[in-house]
Design an enzyme around this catalytic site. Structure first.
Site, PDB file in Angstrom:
ATOM      1  N   ASP A   7       0.859  -1.190   0.000  1.00 43.98           N
ATOM      2  CA  ASP A   7       0.000   0.000   0.000  1.00 43.98           C
ATOM      3  C   ASP A   7       0.894   1.238   0.000  1.00 43.98           C
ATOM      4  OD1 ASP A   7       0.823   0.446   2.620  1.00 43.98           O
ATOM      5  OD2 ASP A   7      -1.182   0.330   3.495  1.00 43.98           O
ATOM      6  N   HIS A   8       0.261   2.400   0.174  1.00 44.64           N
ATOM      7  CA  HIS A   8       0.996   3.674   0.092  1.00 44.64           C
ATOM      8  C   HIS A   8       2.117   3.806   1.121  1.00 44.64           C
ATOM      9  CE1 HIS A   8      -2.432   4.046   2.790  1.00 44.64           C
ATOM     10  NE2 HIS A   8      -1.674   4.856   3.503  1.00 44.64           N
ATOM     11  N   CYS A  64       2.754  -3.463   4.014  1.00 49.53           N
ATOM     12  CA  CYS A  64       1.986  -2.249   4.331  1.00 49.53           C
ATOM     13  C   CYS A  64       2.707  -1.562   5.494  1.00 49.53           C
ATOM     14  CB  CYS A  64       0.512  -2.564   4.623  1.00 49.53           C
ATOM     15  SG  CYS A  64       0.195  -3.505   6.120  1.00 49.53           S
ATOM     16  N   THR A  66       2.296  -1.717   8.862  1.00 44.06           N
ATOM     17  CA  THR A  66       2.651  -2.671   9.919  1.00 44.06           C
ATOM     18  C   THR A  66       2.876  -4.077   9.379  1.00 44.06           C
ATOM     19  OG1 THR A  66       0.330  -3.200  10.236  1.00 44.06           O
ATOM     20  CG2 THR A  66       1.264  -1.447  11.642  1.00 44.06           C
ATOM     21  N   GLY A  67       2.333  -4.364   8.228  1.00 49.44           N
ATOM     22  CA  GLY A  67       2.307  -5.735   7.697  1.00 49.44           C
ATOM     23  C   GLY A  67       1.083  -6.498   8.179  1.00 49.44           C
ATOM     24  N   HIS A  97       8.174 -24.725   8.860  1.00 45.68           N
ATOM     25  CA  HIS A  97       7.077 -25.359   9.597  1.00 45.68           C
ATOM     26  C   HIS A  97       5.699 -25.137   8.979  1.00 45.68           C
ATOM     27  CE1 HIS A  97       9.417 -25.642  13.676  1.00 45.68           C
ATOM     28  NE2 HIS A  97      10.130 -26.069  12.644  1.00 45.68           N
ATOM     29  N   ARG A 108       6.729   0.385   8.324  1.00 45.28           N
ATOM     30  CA  ARG A 108       6.877   1.350   9.415  1.00 45.28           C
ATOM     31  C   ARG A 108       7.474   0.707  10.664  1.00 45.28           C
ATOM     32  NH1 ARG A 108       0.909   3.983   8.301  1.00 45.28           N
ATOM     33  NH2 ARG A 108       1.553   5.386   6.629  1.00 45.28           N
ATOM     34  N   ARG A 131       6.019 -34.018  10.065  1.00 47.39           N
ATOM     35  CA  ARG A 131       4.886 -33.706  10.952  1.00 47.39           C
ATOM     36  C   ARG A 131       4.270 -32.351  10.615  1.00 47.39           C
ATOM     37  NH1 ARG A 131       9.514 -32.337  13.467  1.00 47.39           N
ATOM     38  NH2 ARG A 131       9.587 -30.476  14.782  1.00 47.39           N
ATOM     39  N   HIS A 132       5.064 -31.479  10.009  1.00 46.45           N
ATOM     40  CA  HIS A 132       4.540 -30.150   9.655  1.00 46.45           C
ATOM     41  C   HIS A 132       3.548 -30.230   8.497  1.00 46.45           C
ATOM     42  CE1 HIS A 132       7.365 -28.566  12.472  1.00 46.45           C
ATOM     43  NE2 HIS A 132       8.383 -29.099  11.806  1.00 46.45           N
ATOM     44  N   ARG A 135       0.063 -30.759   9.788  1.00 45.57           N
ATOM     45  CA  ARG A 135      -0.525 -29.533  10.355  1.00 45.57           C
ATOM     46  C   ARG A 135      -0.962 -28.555   9.253  1.00 45.57           C
ATOM     47  NH1 ARG A 135       4.430 -29.890  14.628  1.00 45.57           N
ATOM     48  NH2 ARG A 135       3.514 -31.587  15.841  1.00 45.57           N
TER      49      ARG A 135
END
Ligand code: RB5
Length: 149
Positions: A7-8, A64, A66-67, A97, A108, A131-132, A135
């Site tokens: 984003d911006h 973005c 914060t993500g 995993h 930011r 095992r992953h 899941r």
């Protein structure tokens, strides 16, 4: 092919990451945004996530402020496992995993060099399976609204 979008708040960081991908010889497809004009991150998350989900891109990177918002949005697309990683160890472990197929970062929150290191780690770390896999399969079932217990 790597899908990339932002984003911006993250246009500058996206350009730095794209320059690094080019140096690495990695092809990418940029799904916008291209300017710092205020925009809505779910639109760009969806464009990149759909390209990963339909197989036209192997992995995706979304950025973005914060993500957080862009990762939440990407994860609404079926088949997407988008991990918000603002450190390289999380990027390594989510590949090993969770077989994450998309990486989200916060422009930011982290600097350019750290972001580059996270991307390199994400792209170079294989899934461990075993095992992953079980899941990850359960996550897929949950997505398909199947009962998992
Ligand atoms: C945009 O101001 C900001 O809300 C966005 O980049 C992101 O941080 C949302 O999660």
């Amino acid at each position: 092919m790597i899908a990339i979008a932002c984003d911006h708040a993250a246009v500058e960081l996206k350009r730095e990451i794209e320059a690094m991908l080019t140096e690495m010889g990695e092809e990418y497809r940029d799904f916008g945004t291209d300017t710092t004009d205020s925009c809505d991150y779910p639109i760009f998350a969806a464009r990149a996530a759909k390209a990963v989900a339909d197989g036209s891109c192997e992995k995706g990177i979304v950025i973005c402020g914060t993500g957080i918002g862009i990762s939440i949005a990407a994860n609404k697309v079926h088949g997407i496992r988008c991990a918000l990683c603002n450190d390289p160890l999380s990027a390594q472990l989510t590949r090993q995993h969770n077989n994450a197929n998309m990486l989200a970062m916060g422009a930011r929150i982290i600097g350019v060099e750290l972001a580059k290191c996270i991307v390199k780690t994400f792209l170079s770390t294989p899934f461990e399976g075993g095992r992953h896999q079980r899941r990850v399969d359960l996550i897929t079932k949950l997505e398909q609204e199947q009962v998992i217990e």
